[in-house]
Design a protein around this motif. Structure first.
Motif, short mmCIF file in Angstrom:
data_model
loop_
_atom_site.label_atom_id
_atom_site.label_comp_id
_atom_site.label_asym_id
_atom_site.label_seq_id
_atom_site.Cartn_x
_atom_site.Cartn_y
_atom_site.Cartn_z
N SER A 49 0.82 -1.07 0.02
CA SER A 49 0.07 -0.01 0.00
C SER A 49 0.69 1.26 -0.04
CB SER A 49 -0.97 -0.06 1.24
OG SER A 49 -0.40 0.00 2.54
N ASP A 50 1.84 1.28 0.79
CA ASP A 50 2.91 2.37 0.76
C ASP A 50 3.54 2.71 -0.66
OD1 ASP A 50 2.31 2.85 3.39
OD2 ASP A 50 4.30 2.30 4.34
N ALA A 51 3.84 1.57 -1.41
CA ALA A 51 4.39 1.49 -2.76
C ALA A 51 3.41 2.27 -3.70
CB ALA A 51 5.03 0.13 -3.19
N GLU A 52 2.14 1.87 -3.53
CA GLU A 52 1.18 2.24 -4.41
C GLU A 52 0.81 3.62 -4.21
OE1 GLU A 52 -1.99 -0.32 -3.42
OE2 GLU A 52 -1.49 -1.82 -4.90
N ASP A 53 1.02 4.12 -2.96
CA ASP A 53 0.98 5.87 -2.66
C ASP A 53 2.18 6.49 -3.29
OD1 ASP A 53 -1.58 4.94 -1.10
OD2 ASP A 53 -0.31 5.37 0.94
N ALA A 54 3.15 5.92 -2.83
CA ALA A 54 4.41 6.35 -3.48
C ALA A 54 4.43 6.68 -4.75
CB ALA A 54 5.67 5.69 -3.06
N LEU A 55 3.96 5.70 -5.60
CA LEU A 55 3.85 5.69 -7.17
C LEU A 55 2.55 6.64 -7.69
CD1 LEU A 55 4.46 4.31 -10.04
CD2 LEU A 55 2.47 2.69 -9.53
N GLN A 56 1.65 6.83 -6.76
CA GLN A 56 0.52 8.01 -7.35
C GLN A 56 1.25 9.22 -7.09
OE1 GLN A 56 -2.81 7.77 -4.83
NE2 GLN A 56 -3.81 9.48 -5.97
N GLU A 57 2.17 9.45 -5.82
CA GLU A 57 2.67 10.77 -5.47
C GLU A 57 3.61 11.06 -6.52
OE1 GLU A 57 3.85 14.20 -4.02
OE2 GLU A 57 1.93 13.26 -3.56
N THR A 58 4.45 9.80 -6.87
CA THR A 58 5.26 10.12 -8.14
C THR A 58 4.81 10.71 -9.17
OG1 THR A 58 6.83 8.40 -7.57
CG2 THR A 58 7.05 9.04 -9.72
N PHE A 59 3.60 10.16 -9.99
CA PHE A 59 3.09 10.80 -11.20
C PHE A 59 2.20 12.13 -11.07
CE2 PHE A 59 4.06 6.46 -12.71
CZ PHE A 59 4.56 6.74 -13.90
N ARG A 81 14.14 9.24 -9.88
CA ARG A 81 14.82 10.24 -8.64
C ARG A 81 13.39 10.45 -7.98
NH1 ARG A 81 18.83 13.89 -12.33
NH2 ARG A 81 20.59 12.52 -12.08
N ILE A 82 12.41 10.86 -8.69
CA ILE A 82 11.16 11.09 -7.96
C ILE A 82 10.67 9.93 -7.22
CG2 ILE A 82 8.85 12.21 -8.39
CD1 ILE A 82 9.78 13.52 -10.91
N ALA A 83 10.55 8.90 -7.72
CA ALA A 83 9.84 7.69 -7.26
C ALA A 83 10.57 7.41 -6.00
CB ALA A 83 9.78 6.39 -8.36
N ILE A 84 12.07 7.33 -6.01
CA ILE A 84 12.75 7.06 -5.06
C ILE A 84 12.50 8.10 -3.86
CG2 ILE A 84 15.41 7.01 -4.11
CD1 ILE A 84 16.13 5.97 -6.84
N ARG A 85 12.68 9.45 -4.20
CA ARG A 85 12.33 10.20 -3.00
C ARG A 85 10.95 9.90 -2.45
NH1 ARG A 85 13.94 14.44 -0.33
NH2 ARG A 85 12.45 16.27 0.18
N SER A 86 9.83 9.83 -3.25
CA SER A 86 8.52 9.55 -3.02
C SER A 86 8.47 8.28 -2.06
CB SER A 86 7.77 9.37 -4.01
OG SER A 86 7.60 10.69 -4.76
N ALA A 87 9.08 7.17 -2.37
CA ALA A 87 8.98 6.16 -1.61
C ALA A 87 9.74 6.22 -0.23
CB ALA A 87 9.75 4.78 -2.24
N LEU A 88 10.88 6.80 -0.39
CA LEU A 88 11.50 7.08 1.04
C LEU A 88 10.56 7.78 1.93
CD1 LEU A 88 15.08 7.40 -0.20
CD2 LEU A 88 14.40 5.45 1.18
N ALA A 89 9.88 8.85 1.38
CA ALA A 89 9.17 9.87 2.12
C ALA A 89 7.82 9.23 2.80
CB ALA A 89 8.74 10.95 1.35
N VAL A 90 7.37 8.06 2.01
CA VAL A 90 6.16 7.59 2.60
C VAL A 90 6.47 6.57 3.66
CG1 VAL A 90 4.48 5.77 1.85
CG2 VAL A 90 4.71 7.71 0.30
N HIS A 91 7.76 5.92 3.39
CA HIS A 91 8.20 4.81 4.28
C HIS A 91 8.61 5.59 5.59
CE1 HIS A 91 10.21 1.14 5.57
NE2 HIS A 91 11.00 2.07 6.27
#
Length: 202
Positions: A49-59, A81-91
């Motif tokens: 679920s966090d990965a999906e949130d990060a993907l949504q935030e990326t786009f 780069r955007i996806a990495i930052r988004s995933a780290l932020a959500v985590h």
């Protein structure tokens, strides 16, 4: 409106003044990279679920800031780069979660219930092991699995020497092997919070 199909068309679309054209460009990028980026986010966030949130935030960020892309790197590098930052932020924002939320890609499409249960258990165990790695190693693993991204491109995404990419990748794989050995089954997996760190979008 049909989605553009080439990187040049996507970049042009992201800079368009009208929202439908920008949305069409983002849709084309999602079709090309969405599945790979979800896998990248999953290896970093270690929670579906966090990965999906990060993907949504990326786009969301791609749609919002895509007009600022200047072509100083490839489009895939920039979005990674955007996806990495988004995933780290959500985590970091949500904290560590149990790793029993499996990626659909990790579930066997065929076989009987016993085979699928065994595959799902193995995938959960692997994801739990990945969650024990340092953030920098999870990021490198995720990028290496993203359409078999080569070391030179991973280095460009992270802004580090190519040799550092390979040393982190080797360390991550060695750690995973030790965690996944049969003797490790009896040891509980202690999950610790990770710092928010990572490359920022250009």
């Amino acid at each position: 409106m049909n989605s553009p199909q080439t990187e040049a068309e996507w970049i042009a679309g992201l800079s368009a003044e009208d929202l439908p054209t920008r949305r069409a460009a983002v849709d084309g990028i999602y079709r090309a990279y969405g599945a790979g980026l979800l896998g990248l986010c999953l290896r970093i966030a270690c929670c579906r679920s966090d990965a999906e949130d990060a993907l949504q935030e990326t786009f969301v960020q791609v749609l919002r800031y895509g007009s600022g892309f200047r072509g100083e790197s490839s489009l895939r590098t920039w979005i990674s780069r955007i996806a990495i930052r988004s995933a780290l932020a959500v985590h970091a924002r949500r904290g560590r979660r149990a790793t029993d939320e499996l990626s659909e890609d990790s579930r066997a499409p065929g076989g009987g219930p016993a085979e699928q249960a065994a595959d799902n258990e193995g995938a959960a165990r692997l994801l739990a092991a990945v969650a024990r790695l340092p953030a920098e190693q999870r990021v490198v693993l995720g990028l290496a699995a993203f359409d078999a991204m080569p070391g030179v491109e991973i280095a460009a995404v992270l802004g580090i020497p190519e040799g550092t990419v390979y040393s982190r990748l080797h360390a991550a794989r060695s750690k995973l092997r030790s965690l996944l050995e049969p003797a490790a089954d009896a040891a509980p997996i202690r999950q610790e919070p990770l710092p928010l760190a990572g490359p920022r979008p250009v």
